[in-house]
Design a protein around this motif. Sequence first.
Motif, PDB file in Angstrom:
ATOM      1  N   GLY A   1      77.443  11.070  26.109  1.00  0.00           N
ATOM      2  CA  GLY A   1      77.090  11.237  27.515  1.00  0.00           C
ATOM      3  C   GLY A   1      76.381  12.542  27.845  1.00  0.00           C
ATOM      4  N   MET A   2      75.928  13.249  26.827  1.00  0.00           N
ATOM      5  CA  MET A   2      75.220  14.503  27.069  1.00  0.00           C
ATOM      6  C   MET A   2      73.733  14.321  26.769  1.00  0.00           C
ATOM      7  N   GLN A   3      72.920  15.210  27.303  1.00  0.00           N
ATOM      8  CA  GLN A   3      71.489  15.207  27.035  1.00  0.00           C
ATOM      9  C   GLN A   3      71.157  16.423  26.177  1.00  0.00           C
ATOM     10  N   PRO A   4      70.753  16.223  24.927  1.00  0.00           N
ATOM     11  CA  PRO A   4      70.499  17.365  24.061  1.00  0.00           C
ATOM     12  C   PRO A   4      69.223  18.127  24.419  1.00  0.00           C
ATOM     13  N   MET A   5      69.339  19.429  24.318  1.00  0.00           N
ATOM     14  CA  MET A   5      68.194  20.322  24.422  1.00  0.00           C
ATOM     15  C   MET A   5      67.965  20.838  23.015  1.00  0.00           C
ATOM     16  N   LEU A   6      66.803  20.570  22.460  1.00  0.00           N
ATOM     17  CA  LEU A   6      66.495  20.904  21.085  1.00  0.00           C
ATOM     18  C   LEU A   6      65.759  22.231  21.014  1.00  0.00           C
ATOM     19  N   THR A   7      66.256  23.159  20.191  1.00  0.00           N
ATOM     20  CA  THR A   7      65.600  24.442  19.971  1.00  0.00           C
ATOM     21  C   THR A   7      65.011  24.449  18.566  1.00  0.00           C
ATOM     22  N   LEU A   8      63.706  24.660  18.479  1.00  0.00           N
ATOM     23  CA  LEU A   8      63.041  24.635  17.182  1.00  0.00           C
ATOM     24  C   LEU A   8      63.327  25.891  16.356  1.00  0.00           C
TER      25      LEU A   8
ATOM     26  N   PHE B   1      61.462  28.485  21.150  1.00  0.00           N
ATOM     27  CA  PHE B   1      62.164  29.682  20.679  1.00  0.00           C
ATOM     28  C   PHE B   1      63.369  29.983  21.557  1.00  0.00           C
ATOM     29  N   ASN B   2      64.460  30.381  20.904  1.00  0.00           N
ATOM     30  CA  ASN B   2      65.609  30.901  21.631  1.00  0.00           C
ATOM     31  C   ASN B   2      65.597  32.419  21.510  1.00  0.00           C
ATOM     32  N   GLU B   3      65.525  33.089  22.625  1.00  0.00           N
ATOM     33  CA  GLU B   3      65.591  34.547  22.700  1.00  0.00           C
ATOM     34  C   GLU B   3      64.831  35.260  21.585  1.00  0.00           C
ATOM     35  N   PRO B   4      63.512  35.101  21.545  1.00  0.00           N
ATOM     36  CA  PRO B   4      62.754  35.741  20.469  1.00  0.00           C
ATOM     37  C   PRO B   4      62.871  37.258  20.463  1.00  0.00           C
ATOM     38  N   HIS B   5      63.088  37.839  21.638  1.00  0.00           N
ATOM     39  CA  HIS B   5      63.221  39.298  21.702  1.00  0.00           C
ATOM     40  C   HIS B   5      64.445  39.782  20.930  1.00  0.00           C
ATOM     41  N   VAL B   6      65.529  39.024  20.957  1.00  0.00           N
ATOM     42  CA  VAL B   6      66.747  39.404  20.227  1.00  0.00           C
ATOM     43  C   VAL B   6      66.487  39.346  18.721  1.00  0.00           C
ATOM     44  N   PHE B   7      65.904  38.232  18.265  1.00  0.00           N
ATOM     45  CA  PHE B   7      65.603  38.094  16.841  1.00  0.00           C
ATOM     46  C   PHE B   7      64.695  39.221  16.368  1.00  0.00           C
ATOM     47  N   ASN B   8      63.620  39.467  17.102  1.00  0.00           N
ATOM     48  CA  ASN B   8      62.645  40.474  16.672  1.00  0.00           C
ATOM     49  C   ASN B   8      63.195  41.895  16.747  1.00  0.00           C
TER      50      ASN B   8
ATOM     51  N   VAL C   1      54.638  13.572  28.318  1.00  0.00           N
ATOM     52  CA  VAL C   1      54.662  14.367  29.543  1.00  0.00           C
ATOM     53  C   VAL C   1      56.083  14.622  30.030  1.00  0.00           C
ATOM     54  N   ARG C   2      56.992  13.686  29.801  1.00  0.00           N
ATOM     55  CA  ARG C   2      58.333  13.851  30.375  1.00  0.00           C
ATOM     56  C   ARG C   2      59.172  14.905  29.664  1.00  0.00           C
ATOM     57  N   TYR C   3      58.735  15.368  28.502  1.00  0.00           N
ATOM     58  CA  TYR C   3      59.481  16.413  27.829  1.00  0.00           C
ATOM     59  C   TYR C   3      59.051  17.765  28.347  1.00  0.00           C
ATOM     60  N   ARG C   4      60.022  18.620  28.594  1.00  0.00           N
ATOM     61  CA  ARG C   4      59.730  19.962  29.082  1.00  0.00           C
ATOM     62  C   ARG C   4      59.791  20.934  27.924  1.00  0.00           C
ATOM     63  N   CYS C   5      58.966  21.933  27.987  1.00  0.00           N
ATOM     64  CA  CYS C   5      58.938  22.961  26.961  1.00  0.00           C
ATOM     65  C   CYS C   5      59.162  24.288  27.660  1.00  0.00           C
ATOM     66  N   MET C   6      60.160  25.032  27.222  1.00  0.00           N
ATOM     67  CA  MET C   6      60.522  26.269  27.899  1.00  0.00           C
ATOM     68  C   MET C   6      60.582  27.407  26.900  1.00  0.00           C
ATOM     69  N   MET C   7      60.526  28.600  27.416  1.00  0.00           N
ATOM     70  CA  MET C   7      60.774  29.796  26.602  1.00  0.00           C
ATOM     71  C   MET C   7      61.471  30.793  27.500  1.00  0.00           C
ATOM     72  N   MET C   8      62.499  31.396  26.986  1.00  0.00           N
ATOM     73  CA  MET C   8      63.201  32.394  27.780  1.00  0.00           C
ATOM     74  C   MET C   8      62.220  33.510  28.121  1.00  0.00           C
ATOM     75  N   PRO C   9      62.162  33.937  29.396  1.00  0.00           N
ATOM     76  CA  PRO C   9      61.256  35.033  29.731  1.00  0.00           C
ATOM     77  C   PRO C   9      61.638  36.292  28.954  1.00  0.00           C
ATOM     78  N   THR C  10      60.647  36.952  28.463  1.00  0.00           N
ATOM     79  CA  THR C  10      60.903  38.108  27.620  1.00  0.00           C
ATOM     80  C   THR C  10      59.943  39.239  27.985  1.00  0.00           C
ATOM     81  N   ALA C  11      60.481  40.423  28.068  1.00  0.00           N
ATOM     82  CA  ALA C  11      59.631  41.601  28.274  1.00  0.00           C
ATOM     83  C   ALA C  11      58.923  41.931  26.979  1.00  0.00           C
ATOM     84  N   PHE C  12      57.978  42.795  27.029  1.00  0.00           N
ATOM     85  CA  PHE C  12      57.263  43.312  25.868  1.00  0.00           C
ATOM     86  C   PHE C  12      56.235  42.351  25.291  1.00  0.00           C
ATOM     87  N   ILE C  13      55.955  41.221  25.938  1.00  0.00           N
ATOM     88  CA  ILE C  13      54.840  40.393  25.498  1.00  0.00           C
ATOM     89  C   ILE C  13      53.610  41.009  26.146  1.00  0.00           C
ATOM     90  N   THR C  14      52.678  41.432  25.335  1.00  0.00           N
ATOM     91  CA  THR C  14      51.505  42.123  25.861  1.00  0.00           C
ATOM     92  C   THR C  14      50.301  41.217  25.843  1.00  0.00           C
TER      93      THR C  14
END
Length: 182
Positions: free
Chosen positions: A38-45, A105-112, A167-180
């Motif tokens: 009964g859940m809707q999965p959100m897939l993180t690549l 991406f999940n929190e790319p700023h943390v990984f980097n 079209v019905r799939y959404r693509c998101m990225m956590m907002p991150t500072a330091f992207i120039t």
Amino acid sequence: MGLDWARLVPSAEAVALGVEPVAMARYRQIIDMVNEAGMQPMLTLFHHSAPAWLAGQGGWTYPSAAIPAFYAFAEGVIDALIPCGASGAAKNAGPSAKLHSIVPFNEPHVFNLLTYCGGVWPSTAENTNRPPSPPTCLSEWGLYGVAMKTMAEAHGAVYDKIRATEVRYRCMMMPTAFITAA
């Protein structure tokens, strides 16, 4: 739910072959079980699991290696999970799991930050047991800034692929500072 890039593409040579079918079938089973519950999965690549073979090519600080490799991985996953994908492989993938969204991406700023500035997570062979980088790492020309820019470019390419696929799939990225800006 995060995917393990190294499990789905175990070597640099395997990039051209697409995602490993047995591993992809297992992820499809897991996604189907999530739906059945009964859940809707959100897939993180990319959830902080860089393959060792990519690290050997310089990781996210080498856009010429990282962007095409990540795009090929993402394309293989998308085509395997979304039957209306662009490639012929998708038509033979069987029933697709139902996804709520795909996040490149999940929190790319943390990984980097932890990989390229803190030396906590190895991303390249020379990163192992490396002392923390000086504050210049955080500059736009430092390793952190270069890796963030590379991930932003990879995100854009994968976003376009997801949007073109369905079209019905959404693509998101956590907002991150330091992207120039380029």
